[in-house]
Design a protein around this motif. Structure first.
Motif, PDB file in Angstrom:
ATOM      1  N   PHE A 211       0.854  -1.185   0.000  1.00 58.72           N
ATOM      2  CA  PHE A 211       0.000   0.000   0.000  1.00 58.72           C
ATOM      3  C   PHE A 211       0.893   1.239   0.000  1.00 58.72           C
ATOM      4  CE2 PHE A 211       0.212   0.877   4.672  1.00 58.72           C
ATOM      5  CZ  PHE A 211       0.736  -0.331   5.110  1.00 58.72           C
ATOM      6  N   HIS A 212       0.288   2.407   0.105  1.00 65.24           N
ATOM      7  CA  HIS A 212       1.071   3.637  -0.046  1.00 65.24           C
ATOM      8  C   HIS A 212       0.939   4.529   1.175  1.00 65.24           C
ATOM      9  CE1 HIS A 212       0.271   2.189  -4.105  1.00 65.24           C
ATOM     10  NE2 HIS A 212       1.426   2.738  -4.438  1.00 65.24           N
ATOM     11  N   GLN A 213       2.060   5.101   1.576  1.00 64.82           N
ATOM     12  CA  GLN A 213       2.047   6.069   2.670  1.00 64.82           C
ATOM     13  C   GLN A 213       2.693   7.360   2.206  1.00 64.82           C
ATOM     14  OE1 GLN A 213       4.109   4.376   6.059  1.00 64.82           O
ATOM     15  NE2 GLN A 213       2.198   3.570   6.914  1.00 64.82           N
ATOM     16  N   ILE A 214       2.424   8.399   2.974  1.00 70.76           N
ATOM     17  CA  ILE A 214       3.204   9.612   2.796  1.00 70.76           C
ATOM     18  C   ILE A 214       3.687  10.035   4.177  1.00 70.76           C
ATOM     19  CG2 ILE A 214       1.138  11.069   2.802  1.00 70.76           C
ATOM     20  CD1 ILE A 214       2.742  12.951   0.899  1.00 70.76           C
TER      21      ILE A 214
ATOM     22  N   GLY B  24      11.724  18.496  16.136  1.00 73.39           N
ATOM     23  CA  GLY B  24      10.902  18.405  14.940  1.00 73.39           C
ATOM     24  C   GLY B  24       9.630  17.611  15.169  1.00 73.39           C
ATOM     25  N   PHE B  25       8.821  17.567  14.126  1.00 79.76           N
ATOM     26  CA  PHE B  25       7.643  16.694  14.179  1.00 79.76           C
ATOM     27  C   PHE B  25       7.620  15.820  12.941  1.00 79.76           C
ATOM     28  CE2 PHE B  25       5.874  20.624  12.195  1.00 79.76           C
ATOM     29  CZ  PHE B  25       5.363  20.093  11.022  1.00 79.76           C
ATOM     30  N   ALA B  26       6.882  14.724  13.043  1.00 77.30           N
ATOM     31  CA  ALA B  26       6.758  13.806  11.907  1.00 77.30           C
ATOM     32  C   ALA B  26       5.316  13.321  11.849  1.00 77.30           C
ATOM     33  CB  ALA B  26       7.706  12.621  12.067  1.00 77.30           C
ATOM     34  N   PHE B  27       4.914  12.934  10.669  1.00 77.59           N
ATOM     35  CA  PHE B  27       3.588  12.333  10.528  1.00 77.59           C
ATOM     36  C   PHE B  27       3.617  11.322   9.394  1.00 77.59           C
ATOM     37  CE2 PHE B  27       2.576  14.685   6.698  1.00 77.59           C
ATOM     38  CZ  PHE B  27       3.263  15.876   6.838  1.00 77.59           C
ATOM     39  N   GLY B  28       2.676  10.402   9.453  1.00 75.20           N
ATOM     40  CA  GLY B  28       2.578   9.416   8.388  1.00 75.20           C
ATOM     41  C   GLY B  28       1.124   9.063   8.179  1.00 75.20           C
ATOM     42  N   THR B  29       0.760   8.883   6.913  1.00 68.97           N
ATOM     43  CA  THR B  29      -0.642   8.559   6.639  1.00 68.97           C
ATOM     44  C   THR B  29      -0.754   7.712   5.372  1.00 68.97           C
ATOM     45  OG1 THR B  29      -2.856   9.488   6.301  1.00 68.97           O
ATOM     46  CG2 THR B  29      -1.029  10.708   5.363  1.00 68.97           C
ATOM     47  N   GLY B  30      -1.890   7.033   5.233  1.00 67.28           N
ATOM     48  CA  GLY B  30      -2.098   6.155   4.077  1.00 67.28           C
ATOM     49  C   GLY B  30      -2.640   6.922   2.890  1.00 67.28           C
ATOM     50  N   VAL B  31      -1.895   6.883   1.788  1.00 69.15           N
ATOM     51  CA  VAL B  31      -2.304   7.592   0.570  1.00 69.15           C
ATOM     52  C   VAL B  31      -3.571   6.967  -0.023  1.00 69.15           C
ATOM     53  CG1 VAL B  31      -1.632   8.121  -1.811  1.00 69.15           C
ATOM     54  CG2 VAL B  31       0.038   8.308   0.034  1.00 69.15           C
ATOM     55  N   ASP B  32      -3.640   5.624   0.033  1.00 68.34           N
ATOM     56  CA  ASP B  32      -4.778   4.926  -0.563  1.00 68.34           C
ATOM     57  C   ASP B  32      -6.085   5.364   0.095  1.00 68.34           C
ATOM     58  OD1 ASP B  32      -2.906   2.876  -1.976  1.00 68.34           O
ATOM     59  OD2 ASP B  32      -2.336   2.898   0.129  1.00 68.34           O
ATOM     60  N   ARG B  33      -6.020   5.474   1.434  1.00 64.32           N
ATOM     61  CA  ARG B  33      -7.220   5.881   2.156  1.00 64.32           C
ATOM     62  C   ARG B  33      -7.591   7.336   1.863  1.00 64.32           C
ATOM     63  NH1 ARG B  33      -9.538   5.610   7.852  1.00 64.32           N
ATOM     64  NH2 ARG B  33      -7.386   5.842   8.516  1.00 64.32           N
ATOM     65  N   LEU B  34      -6.571   8.178   1.763  1.00 62.11           N
ATOM     66  CA  LEU B  34      -6.840   9.584   1.417  1.00 62.11           C
ATOM     67  C   LEU B  34      -7.491   9.677   0.040  1.00 62.11           C
ATOM     68  CD1 LEU B  34      -3.648  11.523   2.606  1.00 62.11           C
ATOM     69  CD2 LEU B  34      -5.900  11.460   3.681  1.00 62.11           C
ATOM     70  N   ALA B  35      -7.035   8.816  -0.886  1.00 61.91           N
ATOM     71  CA  ALA B  35      -7.614   8.811  -2.238  1.00 61.91           C
ATOM     72  C   ALA B  35      -9.071   8.357  -2.187  1.00 61.91           C
ATOM     73  CB  ALA B  35      -6.809   7.890  -3.155  1.00 61.91           C
ATOM     74  N   MET B  36      -9.337   7.269  -1.447  1.00 66.70           N
ATOM     75  CA  MET B  36     -10.703   6.742  -1.356  1.00 66.70           C
ATOM     76  C   MET B  36     -11.648   7.788  -0.758  1.00 66.70           C
ATOM     77  SD  MET B  36      -9.682   2.946  -0.016  1.00 66.70           S
ATOM     78  CE  MET B  36     -11.291   2.200   0.130  1.00 66.70           C
TER      79      MET B  36
END
Ligand code: PHE
Length: 346
Positions: A206-209, A308-320
């Motif tokens: 799957f895809h993350q950003i 600093g800060f960091a974040f990660g999220t699923g690209v596929d879910r954002l697309a859906m």
């Protein structure tokens, strides 16, 4: 008469009609052949008189047949050339065209949104070693969080004796970017990630950003503003409401899970409004937090100087969520009908 024969030849409209005339005049039973045969029965005087006339007639008919044949063949060739002419100025017929895959489209959109906020795009390998994927992210070998990732391991170690794996998240790019570029730093890292997991909401790839900001005096407020600005721009709505919940990730401290408010509209989740409003609910969209001091140190920076800060999220879910698809697996089926429905023109 001779004149009559010549005008009939001149009037022959095609090669078949012309051939019929040739047979009628010059064939074995033809009228001119018949005239030639009469010469034998004539007296020498008659023959002297009639012979040249009949021969002249035969010659003029033969010549007229040849002329007419050449003319008809020439006309036929002209007609064929005209019929086969290609008009290069005509518009070309429509050819089937491919489309941009929704995941690629969304990754481009995200890169554009973050570019406006001053983020550069970074990348790392999909075949990672366990130091970048886990250890440097504050997950030592015995760390229980490693077990949560359902990791695909390779049978062999790399040259430095590290276990090789398919990266389970885009977070190792944080480490690579800090080592390669130092601080300050403002990057996103979109890409493929892999976990041994498969059902309606999970695919093995799957895809993350990932997002990472390293600078001086960075705090949770910067994180909240960045996420809010990004989600508003991505969903193209001003009424995006975030809820930050305390959470745990080994590589961030404190860690924050981020929910967005949404409502159900026509069988579809539409992001916007507070999740506490009537008819609304909260949905988790992001993992994030302040980068753990130990991660900053593992990447060779001084955590007393840089935060600093960091974040990660699923690209596929954002697309859906943005484009209203309901089955994650459809992204990876390669069904041309689905792709032409949801794909984007280049
Ligand atoms: N890497 C985490 C995951 O895959 C997401 C995350 C990234 C969380 C960065 C915090 C900071 O779930």
């Amino acid at each position: 008469t001779g004149q009559d024969a010549l005008s009939r030849i001149e009037a022959a409209s095609d090669l078949d009609a012309l051939e019929a005339l040739r047979v009628a005049f010059l064939g074995k039973q033809g009228s001119i052949s018949g005239l030639l045969k009469t010469l034998g029965k004539m007296t020498p005087d008659e023959r002297k008189e009639e012979g040249p006339k009949i021969h002249a007639l035969r010659e003029s008919v033969t010549a007229a047949l040849a002329d007419r044949k050449a003319a008809l063949e020439g006309a036929a060739l002209e007609a064929r050339l005209a019929a086969e002419t290609i008009d290069l100025s005509l518009p070309a017929p429509e050819m089937p065209r491919g489309s941009v895959h929704p995941i690629a489209q969304v990754m481009d959109e995200l890169a554009e949104v973050f570019a406006d906020m001053g983020f550069a795009v970074a990348s790392g390998p999909e075949i990672e070693d366990d130091w970048h994927n886990f250890t440097a992210l504050n997950m030592p070998e015995t760390h229980p969080a490693r077990a949560m990732h359902d990791t695909f391991y390779f049978p062999d170690k790399d040259d430095e004796g590290r276990d090789m794996l398919l990266r389970t998240h885009t977070s190792p790019v944080q480490i690579r970017a800090m080592i390669a570029q130092g601080a300050p730093l403002r990057i996103i890292a979109p890409g493929r990630v892999y976990r041994s997991d498969s059902d309606a909401t999970h695919t093995p790839m799957f895809h993350q950003i990932e997002g990472l900001v390293i600078d001086k005096g960075i705090h949770l407020g910067h994180l909240k503003w960045t996420l809010e600005t990004f989600l508003k721009a991505y969903f193209e709505r001003e009424d995006i409401v975030l809820r930050l919940r305390p959470s745990y990730f080994p590589f961030t401290e404190p860690s924050v899970e981020v929910d967005v408010g949404y409502s159900q509209q026509g069988g579809r989740r539409v992001v916007g409004g507070s999740g506490d409003a009537p008819g609304h609910a909260w949905m988790e969209v992001l993992g994030s937090g302040m980068v753990n001091r130990r991660v900053i140190a593992a990447a060779g920076l001084d955590p007393d100087e840089w935060q600093g800060f960091a974040f990660g999220t699923g690209v596929d879910r954002l697309a859906m969520l943005k484009y209203g698809m309901d089955d994650l697996r459809a992204f990876f089926d390669g069904d041309v009908r689905w792709l032409s429905h949801y794909g984007f023109s280049a």
